[in-house]
Design an enzyme around this catalytic site. Structure first.
Site, PDB file in Angstrom:
ATOM      1  N   GLU A  44     -21.157  -0.167 -15.315  1.00 37.35           N
ATOM      2  CA  GLU A  44     -20.004  -0.431 -14.471  1.00 37.35           C
ATOM      3  C   GLU A  44     -19.352   0.899 -14.091  1.00 37.35           C
ATOM      4  O   GLU A  44     -19.208   1.742 -14.963  1.00 37.35           O
ATOM      5  CB  GLU A  44     -18.972  -1.311 -15.189  1.00 37.35           C
ATOM      6  CG  GLU A  44     -17.868  -1.751 -14.242  1.00 37.35           C
ATOM      7  CD  GLU A  44     -16.848  -2.710 -14.884  1.00 37.35           C
ATOM      8  OE1 GLU A  44     -16.927  -2.954 -16.100  1.00 37.35           O
ATOM      9  OE2 GLU A  44     -15.991  -3.180 -14.144  1.00 37.35           O
ATOM     10  N   GLY A 100     -12.550   2.482 -22.574  1.00 35.32           N
ATOM     11  CA  GLY A 100     -12.330   1.837 -23.866  1.00 35.32           C
ATOM     12  C   GLY A 100     -13.554   1.108 -24.396  1.00 35.32           C
ATOM     13  O   GLY A 100     -13.984   1.323 -25.527  1.00 35.32           O
ATOM     14  N   ALA A 101     -14.125   0.258 -23.581  1.00 33.89           N
ATOM     15  CA  ALA A 101     -15.292  -0.514 -24.000  1.00 33.89           C
ATOM     16  C   ALA A 101     -15.869  -1.213 -22.779  1.00 33.89           C
ATOM     17  O   ALA A 101     -15.262  -1.211 -21.715  1.00 33.89           O
ATOM     18  CB  ALA A 101     -14.906  -1.554 -25.058  1.00 33.89           C
ATOM     19  N   GLU A 122     -18.209  -4.707 -21.336  1.00 37.53           N
ATOM     20  CA  GLU A 122     -18.583  -6.090 -21.634  1.00 37.53           C
ATOM     21  C   GLU A 122     -20.011  -6.450 -21.269  1.00 37.53           C
ATOM     22  O   GLU A 122     -20.292  -7.636 -21.014  1.00 37.53           O
ATOM     23  CB  GLU A 122     -17.632  -7.029 -20.882  1.00 37.53           C
ATOM     24  CG  GLU A 122     -17.793  -7.053 -19.345  1.00 37.53           C
ATOM     25  CD  GLU A 122     -16.869  -6.126 -18.573  1.00 37.53           C
ATOM     26  OE1 GLU A 122     -16.419  -5.107 -19.148  1.00 37.53           O
ATOM     27  OE2 GLU A 122     -16.595  -6.404 -17.385  1.00 37.53           O
ATOM     28  N   ASN A 123     -20.965  -5.507 -21.238  1.00 41.86           N
ATOM     29  CA  ASN A 123     -22.349  -5.815 -20.878  1.00 41.86           C
ATOM     30  C   ASN A 123     -22.802  -7.120 -21.527  1.00 41.86           C
ATOM     31  O   ASN A 123     -22.568  -7.360 -22.703  1.00 41.86           O
ATOM     32  CB  ASN A 123     -23.284  -4.708 -21.373  1.00 41.86           C
ATOM     33  CG  ASN A 123     -22.753  -3.341 -21.101  1.00 41.86           C
ATOM     34  OD1 ASN A 123     -22.548  -2.971 -19.952  1.00 41.86           O
ATOM     35  ND2 ASN A 123     -22.475  -2.592 -22.161  1.00 41.86           N
ATOM     36  N   HIS A 180     -10.868  -8.583 -25.751  1.00 45.21           N
ATOM     37  CA  HIS A 180     -10.966  -8.366 -24.302  1.00 45.21           C
ATOM     38  C   HIS A 180     -12.429  -8.400 -23.846  1.00 45.21           C
ATOM     39  O   HIS A 180     -12.784  -9.140 -22.932  1.00 45.21           O
ATOM     40  CB  HIS A 180     -10.319  -7.026 -23.959  1.00 45.21           C
ATOM     41  CG  HIS A 180     -10.377  -6.649 -22.517  1.00 45.21           C
ATOM     42  ND1 HIS A 180      -9.279  -6.698 -21.693  1.00 45.21           N
ATOM     43  CD2 HIS A 180     -11.388  -6.209 -21.733  1.00 45.21           C
ATOM     44  CE1 HIS A 180      -9.614  -6.319 -20.478  1.00 45.21           C
ATOM     45  NE2 HIS A 180     -10.893  -6.009 -20.471  1.00 45.21           N
ATOM     46  N   GLU A 181     -13.260  -7.620 -24.502  1.00 43.82           N
ATOM     47  CA  GLU A 181     -14.670  -7.560 -24.072  1.00 43.82           C
ATOM     48  C   GLU A 181     -15.353  -8.904 -24.292  1.00 43.82           C
ATOM     49  O   GLU A 181     -16.135  -9.354 -23.466  1.00 43.82           O
ATOM     50  CB  GLU A 181     -15.420  -6.439 -24.794  1.00 43.82           C
ATOM     51  CG  GLU A 181     -14.803  -5.053 -24.652  1.00 43.82           C
ATOM     52  CD  GLU A 181     -14.428  -4.661 -23.228  1.00 43.82           C
ATOM     53  OE1 GLU A 181     -15.115  -5.072 -22.277  1.00 43.82           O
ATOM     54  OE2 GLU A 181     -13.414  -3.945 -23.071  1.00 43.82           O
ATOM     55  N   HIS A 239     -14.475 -11.395 -21.599  1.00 39.22           N
ATOM     56  CA  HIS A 239     -15.166 -11.138 -20.335  1.00 39.22           C
ATOM     57  C   HIS A 239     -16.430 -11.990 -20.197  1.00 39.22           C
ATOM     58  O   HIS A 239     -16.907 -12.186 -19.085  1.00 39.22           O
ATOM     59  CB  HIS A 239     -15.585  -9.668 -20.237  1.00 39.22           C
ATOM     60  CG  HIS A 239     -14.584  -8.774 -19.551  1.00 39.22           C
ATOM     61  ND1 HIS A 239     -13.972  -9.117 -18.366  1.00 39.22           N
ATOM     62  CD2 HIS A 239     -14.136  -7.524 -19.861  1.00 39.22           C
ATOM     63  CE1 HIS A 239     -13.179  -8.114 -17.985  1.00 39.22           C
ATOM     64  NE2 HIS A 239     -13.248  -7.142 -18.876  1.00 39.22           N
ATOM     65  N   GLU A 251     -10.432  -8.240 -14.491  1.00 40.83           N
ATOM     66  CA  GLU A 251      -9.656  -7.407 -15.415  1.00 40.83           C
ATOM     67  C   GLU A 251      -8.241  -7.930 -15.649  1.00 40.83           C
ATOM     68  O   GLU A 251      -7.780  -8.002 -16.788  1.00 40.83           O
ATOM     69  CB  GLU A 251      -9.632  -5.947 -14.931  1.00 40.83           C
ATOM     70  CG  GLU A 251     -11.008  -5.263 -14.939  1.00 40.83           C
ATOM     71  CD  GLU A 251     -11.710  -5.297 -16.284  1.00 40.83           C
ATOM     72  OE1 GLU A 251     -11.068  -5.616 -17.304  1.00 40.83           O
ATOM     73  OE2 GLU A 251     -12.923  -5.007 -16.316  1.00 40.83           O
TER      74      GLU A 251
HETATM   75  N1  TRP Z   1     -15.045  -3.313 -17.741  1.00 39.53           N
HETATM   76  C1  TRP Z   1     -14.518  -2.441 -18.759  1.00 39.53           C
HETATM   77  C2  TRP Z   1     -13.354  -3.201 -19.364  1.00 39.53           C
HETATM   78  O1  TRP Z   1     -13.534  -4.075 -20.104  1.00 39.53           O
HETATM   79  C3  TRP Z   1     -14.072  -1.135 -18.187  1.00 39.53           C
HETATM   80  C4  TRP Z   1     -15.072  -0.027 -18.226  1.00 39.53           C
HETATM   81  C5  TRP Z   1     -15.760   0.375 -19.288  1.00 39.53           C
HETATM   82  C6  TRP Z   1     -15.391   0.867 -17.214  1.00 39.53           C
HETATM   83  N2  TRP Z   1     -16.492   1.485 -18.976  1.00 39.53           N
HETATM   84  C7  TRP Z   1     -16.284   1.796 -17.703  1.00 39.53           C
HETATM   85  C8  TRP Z   1     -15.010   0.981 -15.912  1.00 39.53           C
HETATM   86  C9  TRP Z   1     -16.796   2.835 -16.950  1.00 39.53           C
HETATM   87  C10 TRP Z   1     -15.513   2.018 -15.147  1.00 39.53           C
HETATM   88  C11 TRP Z   1     -16.398   2.939 -15.666  1.00 39.53           C
HETATM   89  O2  TRP Z   1     -12.222  -3.044 -19.049  1.00 39.53           O
HETATM   90 ZN    ZN Z   2     -12.039  -5.445 -18.914  1.00 38.46          ZN
END
Ligand code: TRP
Ligand code: ZN
Length: 885
Positions: free
Chosen positions: A131, A271-272, A274-275, A307-308, A311, A330
């Site tokens: 992402e 932060g993290a 959600e793959n 949060h993850e 998702h 988000e």
């Molecule tokens: N989708 C992630 C979240 O849970 C955000 C995120 C993680 C992200 N790594 C990233 C966005 C790298 C852009 C680039 O919020």
């Molecule tokens: Zn998110």
């Protein structure tokens, strides 16, 4: 570096959206993994939109194309073109199979986007971050979220170097290849966009747990980390289980694969992530133990794990049509995470924390040169739009709508939203449409909130008519202009309110023209959806004190001309925990004005007296008291000034706390501190956390009036602290106070935690909180510490981020040296990691309102940076936004 010197500066516009001409129904990926080079084979099963004629065009950045074949036939060079990060292929038909083989270089990837190496070449592991647009750094693909494909992924690698091979989806076999290599295959039955693809390979250890879903399906939960960190994953596992159970109960949502993997890395831009089936976490939000994590960090781990996980439905099962809809996943997921955290901990404290964050991070963004709507109309680099506006304001918009529908109505609406859009890429209209349809309500007026930047200001005027016993509340709204949006429309603003009598009791409400059922309740919501509206309450027997915007029912700035005594009354008596705190914040802000203007001390006296009284109230929760005793931060206070002198704001805020400490009294403070110290434990329950929070606040207040005593207490607390919370609190008091004992404590901390990167981040960050005159020199000294590196985002944020964002007095030094230093480092950092550089550059926000000297110095630094050749698209967009708004 592939995304530097990028030719495409033309912005992408929401209004230009077109459905994809080519889709991919299935993708088969095979990786031959290596640290220096990895080869990726991809087979795309292509579908063509019969109504569109466009040639097949695939995204690809920095890929070395080794071979290409269409429907089994190698393609001649004349049949494809790879330029400007697009591969165009001739001759593809609906149903064609395109096979490419490319080479990428993980160890050389310092941008941490695509496939990269975390840690050292010898001991580190490989992982991906896709992402928003990282998949195009791995293979050729229509890398946009509305192309959903089924993934079959085969990983091949040396078994010794990469004993663990993971990808999203369910496991589908593994085995040996001979020559010391092995393979593993994963099949994801749920079609997904490319940004949710992930793989991990290396020497990782794991903990695991079985989870039975509400409907009886068995899921294997596995958390992976490097050997030295695996002992700190237990708390995250518990938090994961709580999150899964909560989503079943609160939203009826179950997990949908046989395995759920979670991986911790120290090298991560955000932060993290959600793959699907393979969440990847910045170690900061996954690892926790009392010796190296603070209470705040424990709560952050719980929130980010949730949060993850959430998702999986709000983001993965239902994804976004395009990146303009980012808040669809988000904002909604932040809202769900906030609800979860409120349920797991204290709801009012959570609300206070969230609103404080909104005011510290989002309101300034909405008032500055980078202001943008929750659904932006255009962007140059999408990674720059993972902002407090899209996340935090986006969550507030969901909260407003949820509040309109009520608990059951919102659940009904969410059920409809998930069932209508499951397996699809949706828009914000789909979201509001489903919520509205399930409740026979038109929520489309709320789209105005998504389209308009800037924080609305709501003014409230009350008028009591003793003869008619009516109380008329007149509300009006105005949203200031933001860059490229000079004129604003009114938006629907739900104002939850109550009326208090002078003894602090809530009055029954009889709103003129109201239906009989709601009449007589002591709390209700009125919706301000025009520029100005009056609401008349009847049978009001004496002039009331209104409690407005209870629970922070809308993300606005409320202006109401309360008398200090009225705010003090709400601070003493309001039963809405949030509004009680809020009354104290408003009063503190006015006390700040008293100190600045030197004309009267009415608010200062009211604030100090009310808090001194509450300080003696043993029924009050320790954590809430700690928050009540904390005035708005320097950033928030500066937002109220037309022209900002950050040093002056700092000094006045210190004086404010000094006055408060004097009013409570040194004796009372010390007694409270001693009592709290006597109860010191290692427990994580709410009461123990509250004690630690209050202990820190009391120690900080003592430091304002008696530094010598505070430093003596802090040194003892540091030496005997059983937990990181107590240790870091003490260290912070010593450092901020420039105490002679700080040096030894810092040396000790450095020794003790040399091998713990997350603790070392705290060591860097606490020292950026030195008083203003000395901190630039300290930042320079810390940079040359052997443990500092520009390559690690957490370390960069611990040093430069904490300094530039959390120490306004120290960053905005009058001689401009802070601005110059940041601008220089941004340029260096940009060559390594454009995403992290661009995010850090937003620390310049607010520069336009600085007093003339700092204003000129900041402008010079920003202009110099903007003039540098070869800036990444990421950094360029932010710096140019800073310049021109
Ligand atoms: N989708 C992630 C979240 O849970 C955000 C995120 C993680 C992200 N790594 C990233 C966005 C790298 C852009 C680039 O919020
Ligand atoms: Zn998110």
């Amino acid at each position: 570096m592939s995304n530097r010197n990028d030719a495409s500066t033309t912005p992408i516009r929401l209004s230009d959206y077109r459905a994809p001409a080519w889709r991919v129904s299935a993708i088969e990926l095979a990786f031959d993994l290596g640290i220096d080079t990895t080869e990726v084979t991809s087979k795309l099963h292509l579908r063509r939109d019969p109504d569109q004629q466009a040639p097949l065009r695939l995204d690809g950045e920095g890929l070395e194309l080794l071979s290409i074949a269409l429907d089994g036939q190698p393609l001649p060079e004349s049949a494809w073109r790879y330029a400007n990060q697009v591969l165009e292929v001739d001759g593809a038909r609906d149903g064609s199979l395109l096979e490419t083989r490319v080479r990428v270089q993980p160890a050389a990837n310092t941008a941490l986007e695509g496939l990269y190496l975390s840690g050292s070449r010898e001991a580190g592991f490989l992982l991906t971050q896709c992402e928003a647009e990282g998949f195009r750094h791995i293979t050729f693909f229509p890398d946009r979220p509305d192309v959903l494909a089924s993934y079959t992924v085969t990983l091949r690698a040396d078994r010794d170097r990469f004993p663990v091979l993971l990808a999203g989806g369910n496991p589908d076999g593994h085995g040996e290849l001979g020559d010391g290599r092995h393979w593993a295959r994963f099949v994801d039955p749920h079609p997904k966009p490319s940004y949710l693809f992930a793989l991990v390979a290396g020497r990782l250890q794991h903990i695991e747990r079985n989870y039975i879903t509400g409907s009886g399906r068995k899921v294997q939960l596995v958390i992976w980390a490097e050997p030295d960190a695996i002992g700190r994953c237990g708390y995250a596992m518990d938090a994961l289980e709580r999150s899964m159970r909560w989503d079943e109960e609160a939203y009826g949502r179950e997990y949908d694969l046989d395995v759920f993997h979670v991986v911790a890395t120290h090298d991560f831009n955000m932060g993290a992530m959600e793959n699907k089936g393979l969440n990847i976490f910045n170690a900061k939000y996954l690892l926790a133990d009392p010796d190296s994590s603070t209470d705040d960090e424990y709560r952050a781990v719980e929130a980010v794990v949730a949060h993850e996980y959430f998702h999986n439905w709000s983001g993965n099962r239902v994804t976004c049509r395009d990146w303009f809809q980012l808040s669809l996943k988000e904002g909604l997921t932040v809202f769900r995470e906030q609800q979860f955290s409120a349920d797991m901990n204290s709801a009012p404290l959570k609300r206070i924390e969230d609103v404080a964050l909104l005011r510290r991070a989002q309101f300034p963004e909405d008032a500055g040169p980078l202001a943008h709507p929750v659904r932006p109309a255009q962007y140059s680099e999408i990674n720059n739009f993972y902002t407090a506006t899209v996340y935090e304001k986006g969550s507030e918009l969901v909260r407003m709508v949820a509040g309109r529908l009520g608990r059951e109505g919102f659940r009904r609406g969410m059920d409809l939203y998930f069932s209508r859009n499951d397996g699809h890429a949706a828009t914000l209209e789909d979201f509001l449409g489903a919520l509205g349809d399930a409740n026979q309500m038109d929520l489309m007026p709320y789209l105005a909130w998504y389209a308009q930047a800037g924080t609305p200001r709501v003014s409230a005027r009350g008028h009591y008519d003793a003869a008619h016993r009516t109380y008329t509340l007149t509300l009006s709204q105005h949203t200031p202009a933001t860059p490229s949006q000079p004129h604003k429309q009114p938006v629907p603003i739900p104002v939850k309110l109550a009326l208090f009598d002078r003894d602090g009791r809530m009055l029954p409400l009889h709103l003129a023209g109201d239906n009989a059922t709601a009449s007589g309740d002591s709390e209700r919501v009125v919706v301000l959806d025009r520029t100005e509206q009056a609401f008349v309450f009847q049978h009001v027997h004496a002039a009331p004190v209104p409690s407005l915007l209870r629970g922070f029912s809308a993300p606005v700035i409320l202006e109401c001309d309360y008398a200090p005594g009225e705010l003090a009354l709400l601070l003493r008596h309001d039963v809405d925990g949030f509004n009680r705190w809020e009354a104290g914040q408003q009063l503190a802000a006015r006390a700040f004005d008293n100190l600045r203007d030197g004309k009267t001390t009415d608010s200062l006296d009211a604030w100090c007296d009310a808090l001194a009284a509450l300080f003696g109230d043993s029924t009050l929760d320790d954590a809430l008291l700690a928050d009540l005793l904390t005035p708005p931060g320097e950033i928030e206070l500066a937002e109220r000034e037309r022209v900002v002198d950050p040093s002056h704001v700092h000094v006045l805020r210190q004086q404010l706390q000094e006055q408060l400490a004097l009013r409570i009294g040194r004796e009372a403070l010390q007694q409270r501190y001693d009592a709290l110290l006597a109860h010191t434990t290692l427990e994580l329950d709410a009461i123990s956390q509250g004690r630690r929070r209050l202990k820190r606040r009391v120690l900080e207040l003592i430091a304002r009036i008696d530094p010598w005593t505070a430093h003596t207490l802090a040194t003892l607390q540091y030496d005997n602290a059983p937990s990181m919370t107590d240790r870091l609190a003490a260290l912070s008091v010593l450092v901020r106070g420039n105490a002679p004992q700080a040096r030894a404590a810092l040396l000790h901390f450095r020794e003790r935690y040399a091998d713990n990167p997350l603790a070392m981040d705290k060591w860097f960050s606490v020292q950026t909180q030195l008083p203003g005159e000395t901190v630039v020199e300290r930042v320079l000294a810390l940079e040359s510490d052997g443990a500092f590196t520009l390559k690690n985002p957490n370390r960069v944020n611990a040093l430069f981020g904490s300094w530039a964002r959390s120490n306004p007095d120290g960053f905005h030094r009058a001689d401009g040296s802070g601005y110059q230093l940041l601008a220089q480092r941004l340029q260096q950092l940009d060559a390594i990691n454009p995403q992290v550089a661009a995010r850090l550059a937003t620390a310049f926000n607010g520069w336009q309102r600085l007093e003339p000297g700092r204003h000129a110095a900041a402008r010079a630094a920003i202009d110099t940076l903007a003039s540098r050749p070869g800036l990444s698209r990421n950094l360029r967009e932010i710096v140019q936004g800073m310049q021109h708004g």
